[in-house]
Design an enzyme around this catalytic site. Sequence first.
Site, PDB file in Angstrom:
ATOM      1  N   LYS A  97    -100.265  28.884  29.008  1.00 44.76           N
ATOM      2  CA  LYS A  97     -98.870  29.332  29.055  1.00 44.76           C
ATOM      3  C   LYS A  97     -98.809  30.836  28.761  1.00 44.76           C
ATOM      4  O   LYS A  97     -98.551  31.621  29.666  1.00 44.76           O
ATOM      5  CB  LYS A  97     -98.016  28.537  28.067  1.00 44.76           C
ATOM      6  CG  LYS A  97     -97.872  27.060  28.486  1.00 44.76           C
ATOM      7  CD  LYS A  97     -98.357  26.169  27.413  1.00 44.76           C
ATOM      8  CE  LYS A  97     -98.396  24.686  27.646  1.00 44.76           C
ATOM      9  NZ  LYS A  97     -97.888  24.034  28.768  1.00 44.76           N
ATOM     10  N   TRP A 144     -94.912  16.091  22.925  1.00 43.82           N
ATOM     11  CA  TRP A 144     -96.259  16.558  22.568  1.00 43.82           C
ATOM     12  C   TRP A 144     -96.647  16.216  21.138  1.00 43.82           C
ATOM     13  O   TRP A 144     -97.798  15.840  20.874  1.00 43.82           O
ATOM     14  CB  TRP A 144     -96.408  18.055  22.860  1.00 43.82           C
ATOM     15  CG  TRP A 144     -96.575  18.289  24.333  1.00 43.82           C
ATOM     16  CD1 TRP A 144     -95.707  18.935  25.171  1.00 43.82           C
ATOM     17  CD2 TRP A 144     -97.648  17.820  25.171  1.00 43.82           C
ATOM     18  NE1 TRP A 144     -96.187  18.904  26.461  1.00 43.82           N
ATOM     19  CE2 TRP A 144     -97.368  18.230  26.498  1.00 43.82           C
ATOM     20  CE3 TRP A 144     -98.819  17.100  24.932  1.00 43.82           C
ATOM     21  CZ2 TRP A 144     -98.218  17.939  27.570  1.00 43.82           C
ATOM     22  CZ3 TRP A 144     -99.665  16.809  26.000  1.00 43.82           C
ATOM     23  CH2 TRP A 144     -99.359  17.228  27.295  1.00 43.82           C
ATOM     24  N   ASP A 150     -99.204  23.000  16.502  1.00 45.25           N
ATOM     25  CA  ASP A 150     -99.528  23.097  17.928  1.00 45.25           C
ATOM     26  C   ASP A 150     -98.581  24.136  18.533  1.00 45.25           C
ATOM     27  O   ASP A 150     -97.415  23.853  18.801  1.00 45.25           O
ATOM     28  CB  ASP A 150     -99.320  21.727  18.587  1.00 45.25           C
ATOM     29  CG  ASP A 150     -99.489  21.777  20.099  1.00 45.25           C
ATOM     30  OD1 ASP A 150     -99.769  22.861  20.631  1.00 45.25           O
ATOM     31  OD2 ASP A 150     -99.329  20.717  20.736  1.00 45.25           O
TER      32      ASP A 150
HETATM   33  C1  LIG Z   1     -97.109  21.774  23.177  1.00 46.82           C
HETATM   34  C2  LIG Z   1     -98.260  21.249  23.973  1.00 46.82           C
HETATM   35  N1  LIG Z   1     -99.283  20.677  23.342  1.00 46.82           N
HETATM   36  C3  LIG Z   1    -100.351  20.190  24.004  1.00 46.82           C
HETATM   37  C4  LIG Z   1    -100.417  20.263  25.366  1.00 46.82           C
HETATM   38  C5  LIG Z   1    -101.603  19.703  26.091  1.00 46.82           C
HETATM   39  O1  LIG Z   1    -102.385  20.715  26.606  1.00 46.82           O
HETATM   40  P1  LIG Z   1    -103.597  20.407  27.601  1.00 46.82           P
HETATM   41  O2  LIG Z   1    -103.015  19.863  28.850  1.00 46.82           O
HETATM   42  O3  LIG Z   1    -104.267  21.729  27.734  1.00 46.82           O
HETATM   43  O4  LIG Z   1    -104.481  19.411  26.911  1.00 46.82           O
HETATM   44  C6  LIG Z   1     -99.366  20.855  26.095  1.00 46.82           C
HETATM   45  C7  LIG Z   1     -99.441  20.945  27.563  1.00 46.82           C
HETATM   46  O5  LIG Z   1     -98.559  21.371  28.254  1.00 46.82           O
HETATM   47  C8  LIG Z   1     -98.264  21.358  25.373  1.00 46.82           C
HETATM   48  O6  LIG Z   1     -97.241  21.930  26.007  1.00 46.82           O
END
Ligand SMILES: Cc1ncc(COP(=O)(O)O)c(C=O)c1O
Length: 363
Positions: free
Chosen positions: A199, A102, A175
Site C-alpha cells: 500500500k 483484518w 498491524d
Molecule cells: C490491514 C491488513 N492486514 C493484513 C493484510 C494482509 O496482507 P497480505 O495480503 O500481504 O498477506 C492486508 C491486506 O490487504 C491488510 O489490509
Amino acid sequence: MSAIYNFCAGPAMLPTAVMQKAQQELLDWNGQGVSVMEISHRSKEFIALTEQAESDLRELMQIPANYHVLFMHGGGRGQFSAVVNNFLGEQGRALYLVSGQWSSAALAEAQKLAGEAQIDSRNIVEKHNGLNTVILPDLHKIDADYRYVHYCPNETVDGIEIFDELDSPWPIIADLSSTIMSREIDVSRYGLIYAGAQKNIGPSGLSIVIVRDDMLKLPSLSQSSIMDYRLQVEHGSMFNTPPTFAWYLAAEVFAWLKSIGGIASIAKVNQQKAQMLYQCIDGNAFYRNGVIAANRSQMNVTFQLVNEALDGEFLKQAQIAGLVALKGHRIVGGMRASLYNAMPLEGVAALVKFMNEFAAKHS
Ligand SMILES: Cc1ncc(COP(=O)(O)O)c(C=O)c1O
C-alpha cells in the site's frame, strides 16, 4: 494517454516518480550493467541499498534506537502467524481487539496456532446511530497477564481507522499495513509494528517489521526459521534470499517520501484528500458512508450508492473516466477509494467531480 487514477486497496499505485526511476534503471542499476534483480543480496552495492533503506525509514518514522527493522517475506498475513509463534510460547496468553475484517483474520490465525496457549478477543466496534464506532476498552481495568495486545489501526476492508492512541499495560502489536507512513505515529508506544508493503511501501510480498529489542526475550513457539524474528535480526533480514526487487522499490519509495517533506508533509495532503471525498459523500444524498466521523479511514474511503442497482453503471462510467479499482471488497460490497500516499490530490478531485456529475445525472 489521459491520466488514470488507480484507487486499488492493494497492490496499490506507487509514486509515478519511483516507477519512472525503476523503469529507467531496470536493466542497468547503479552502473552495474545488470538489473538490481540480478545481483547478489550480499553484494556490497545491495547491502548499501538496504542500509540506506533502513536509515531512511528510521528517519521518516523516527524509530528509536532500541527497535530493530526487518524486511521480511510473507506480506501482512505472514506476520499474523509470526507474531504468535515468536511471542506466545507454550503457556502464554494474548488479547486481540477486533475492529473489522483484518483484525478478525489475525485473531483466527492466532486461534489456529495457539495450541495450549490462550487467545482472548474483544469486539471494539459498536453501532451508534447506525454508524460503526470504535470504543477502545480501558485495558488497565482488565485483570490478566497478556504477553501482548494485538490490534489493527486501519481496517482496509471496512474503512475504519483508529486515531486514538491505545493505552495498554502490555506490549502493543499493531498491524499498520494500510496506514503506515500516512500520518505520524509514536513508534515508542509499540512492542511491534508490522505492515504488508503493497500500500504505502512497495510491491506485495514484502513486509516491514519494527520490533522493540526487549520483545525478543519473550518465549517463542517452534517455527519456521524465516519467520523467526530473532534469527532475522541476527542475519540482517537475510537468513534466506530476501525479496530484493521489492526491497529496492521500498528504498526508492522511502527516498521519494523524504524528498517531498516526509510523513508530516504527506499527512497533511492525506487529510485533505480524505476530507474532500467525505465531504462529497456527505453532501450528496446519492451516497452514504456507515462510519462515524472520528473513525473514518483516511486511506480507505468506503461508500455506498443509496440505489445499489446503479453500482455496475457507476463502476463502468468511472472506468471510462480513468478512475479505476473503485469496487468495494467482496465481503462488504459498495465502493472503496484507497487514497494512499501515492494518490495525488488531483486524483481525488477527479473522483469527486465524477461522483457529483454521476449523482446529478442519475438522481
Ligand atoms: C490491514 C491488513 N492486514 C493484513 C493484510 C494482509 O496482507 P497480505 O495480503 O500481504 O498477506 C492486508 C491486506 O490487504 C491488510 O489490509
